[in-house]
Design a protein around this motif. Structure first.
Motif, short mmCIF file in Angstrom:
data_model
loop_
_atom_site.label_atom_id
_atom_site.label_comp_id
_atom_site.label_asym_id
_atom_site.label_seq_id
_atom_site.Cartn_x
_atom_site.Cartn_y
_atom_site.Cartn_z
N GLN A 6 0.79 -1.21 0.00
CA GLN A 6 0.00 0.00 0.00
C GLN A 6 0.84 1.27 0.00
O GLN A 6 0.29 2.37 0.04
N VAL A 7 2.15 1.17 -0.02
CA VAL A 7 2.99 2.35 0.04
C VAL A 7 2.77 3.22 -1.19
O VAL A 7 2.77 2.74 -2.32
N GLU A 8 2.53 4.50 -0.95
CA GLU A 8 2.24 5.44 -2.03
C GLU A 8 3.13 6.67 -1.88
O GLU A 8 3.59 7.00 -0.78
N PHE A 9 3.33 7.35 -3.01
CA PHE A 9 4.16 8.55 -3.02
C PHE A 9 3.41 9.69 -3.69
O PHE A 9 2.82 9.53 -4.76
N GLY A 10 3.44 10.84 -3.03
CA GLY A 10 2.84 12.04 -3.58
C GLY A 10 3.87 13.15 -3.70
O GLY A 10 4.88 13.17 -2.99
N GLN A 37 3.20 21.72 -15.84
CA GLN A 37 4.49 21.09 -16.04
C GLN A 37 4.90 20.26 -14.83
O GLN A 37 5.36 19.12 -14.95
N VAL A 38 4.77 20.86 -13.65
CA VAL A 38 5.15 20.15 -12.43
C VAL A 38 4.28 18.91 -12.24
O VAL A 38 4.78 17.83 -11.93
N ALA A 39 2.98 19.06 -12.43
CA ALA A 39 2.06 17.94 -12.24
C ALA A 39 2.35 16.82 -13.23
O ALA A 39 2.36 15.63 -12.85
N GLN A 40 2.59 17.17 -14.48
CA GLN A 40 2.87 16.14 -15.48
C GLN A 40 4.21 15.48 -15.23
O GLN A 40 4.37 14.27 -15.44
N ALA A 41 5.20 16.26 -14.75
CA ALA A 41 6.49 15.66 -14.40
C ALA A 41 6.34 14.69 -13.22
O ALA A 41 6.95 13.62 -13.21
N TYR A 47 4.71 9.44 -9.25
CA TYR A 47 3.95 9.88 -8.08
C TYR A 47 2.47 9.66 -8.34
O TYR A 47 1.95 9.94 -9.42
N ALA A 48 1.77 9.18 -7.30
CA ALA A 48 0.35 8.85 -7.45
C ALA A 48 -0.57 10.04 -7.25
O ALA A 48 -1.67 10.07 -7.81
N PHE A 49 -0.12 11.00 -6.45
CA PHE A 49 -0.99 12.14 -6.16
C PHE A 49 -0.15 13.38 -5.94
O PHE A 49 1.09 13.31 -5.88
N ALA A 50 -0.81 14.53 -5.84
CA ALA A 50 -0.10 15.80 -5.66
C ALA A 50 -0.81 16.64 -4.62
O ALA A 50 -2.01 16.92 -4.75
N LEU A 51 -0.08 17.02 -3.57
CA LEU A 51 -0.62 17.89 -2.53
C LEU A 51 -0.69 19.32 -3.05
O LEU A 51 0.29 19.87 -3.56
N ILE A 52 -1.86 19.95 -2.89
CA ILE A 52 -2.05 21.35 -3.24
C ILE A 52 -2.18 22.11 -1.92
O ILE A 52 -3.11 21.87 -1.15
#
Length: 386
Positions: A6-10, A37-41, A47-52
């Motif tokens: 279950q380990v995930e990286f954001g 650009q950052v999100a697509q990179a 990375y599975a998700f992105a903190l806003i």
């Protein structure tokens, strides 16, 4: 499913601008083009998700999240949900709409507090009442999740709730989210914060600290889960997350040079004023970060193997950085996994290049090691073996 599976990286979206350095004006504006650009990179890096982030100087998270979701394929926006800034039923409906339009990609970061000045500037009447804000958050989440759970079959008359801070009658949320319940990430190191997390959170977030500190927080949260089970009859399962900065390079010398470069342009007077400001924070987790920072001044702010608190001089929040070679940082990540962490939210300066570097040097190695732990017969590259 094991914890390792279950380990995930954001990753992190720099919605106040981006730079190689901190403590100086941003070198790159947070334009729609740059954030895409950052999100697509980050998505390409694995990375599975992105903190806003949330705060008075950040672009609105829902707007950014919608934009990012429209320009990525799998990346899941982790958007701040701020009780007190919006009523719970409209918030539930907004979240449901986002989840449907993004095809089930929404994640929510419950943010109860911030710097007192920001809360006051935003018109929060509880800006100076820490415990009351968490009581309000508990009621908010009761309603927020209750509205999603209610429907024609379970509650034809809608959802009803009477609390100290909120009262609703016949509330409905249609259409409902694609996910049964978009996952809630929750931070807060105070006792009252941890009790709310035990009741509602899916992932309890901590800022990076030495391993024994993290183990202590997890043990404490498990006790609160036991208490909540005694009160409500069901033992909830909670995952644990870690928020950290990241500087990874092919050699240790390059990594530490890059880490210290982040602070090179920050004026000394800014470091002093920022540290004083953070000392006065009412947030328990910020006080813990300051304790680490001040206690490690004689060791160049090194608080453990490959753990550096130096950025706390200027940056509030989760400022502790993982610094080292891919092998060293992978070692530290696996140690945190063994301690109970299964969700990592990482970031680095500047966020575009650091997403690319970590996607090339670090994430494949970590995934190889995680696979080897699940399947001992799996052969990993010699440099990646534990």
């Amino acid at each position: 499913m094991s914890q390792e599976q279950q380990v995930e990286f954001g990753w992190f979206l720099p919605t106040t601008g981006d730079s190689r350095h901190i403590g100086v004006p941003a070198e790159r504006e947070a334009t729609a083009s740059y954030l895409i650009q950052v999100a697509q990179a980050a998505e390409k890096a694995g990375y599975a998700f992105a903190l806003i982030p949330a705060g008075g100087d950040c672009l609105d998270g829902w707007t950014v999240g919608s934009w990012i979701a429209a320009h990525t394929n799998t990346l899941k926006p982790l958007i701040a949900l701020r009780p007190g800034y919006v009523a719970p039923v409209p918030a539930a409906r907004t979240a449901a709409a986002f989840d449907r339009l993004s095809q089930g990609r929404l994640r929510l970061n419950v943010v109860t507090g911030h710097y007192e000045a920001d809360l006051k500037a935003s018109g929060d009447p509880l800006y100076d009442n820490h415990d009351a804000r968490y009581e309000r958050t508990r009621e908010f989440l009761d309603i927020f999740q209750g509205v999603w759970d209610s429907g024609p079959e379970s509650s034809p008359e809608g959802y009803h709730y009477q609390g100290r801070h909120y009262s609703v009658e016949g509330a409905v949320c249609r259409p409902r989210p694609v996910q049964t319940q978009p996952p809630l990430y929750f931070g807060g190191s105070s006792e009252v914060g941890k009790r709310v997390a035990a009741r509602h959170a899916d992932v309890y977030l901590m800022w990076a600290e030495p391993l024994d500190w993290i183990r202590g927080q997890i043990e404490e949260m498990e006790r609160y889960l036991d208490e909540a089970a005694a009160d409500h009859g069901t033992r909830r399962t909670l995952r644990y997350g870690l928020r950290a900065q990241l500087v990874v390079r092919e050699t240790e010398e390059e990594a530490w040079e890059a880490a210290r470069e982040i602070l090179r342009l920050a004026p000394e007077e800014l470091k002093l004023s920022a540290a004083e400001y953070q000392r006065k924070s009412g947030a328990v987790n910020q006080r813990r970060q300051m304790e680490l920072y001040e206690g490690s001044a004689g060791q160049d702010y090194v608080i453990g193997p490959n753990l550096w608190a130096g950025l706390t001089a200027v940056r509030g929040g989760g400022a502790v950085a993982l610094v080292g070679t891919p092998e060293q940082v992978a070692d530290r990540i696996l140690e945190f996994v063994e301690a109970g962490i299964s969700s990592f939210i990482l970031s680095g300066y500047p966020h575009l290049e650091e997403a690319e570097i970590s996607g090339r040097l670090l994430l494949p190695l970590v995934q190889e090691r995680l696979l080897a732990r699940r399947n001992p017969s799996h052969e990993t590259p010699p440099a990646a073996r534990l």
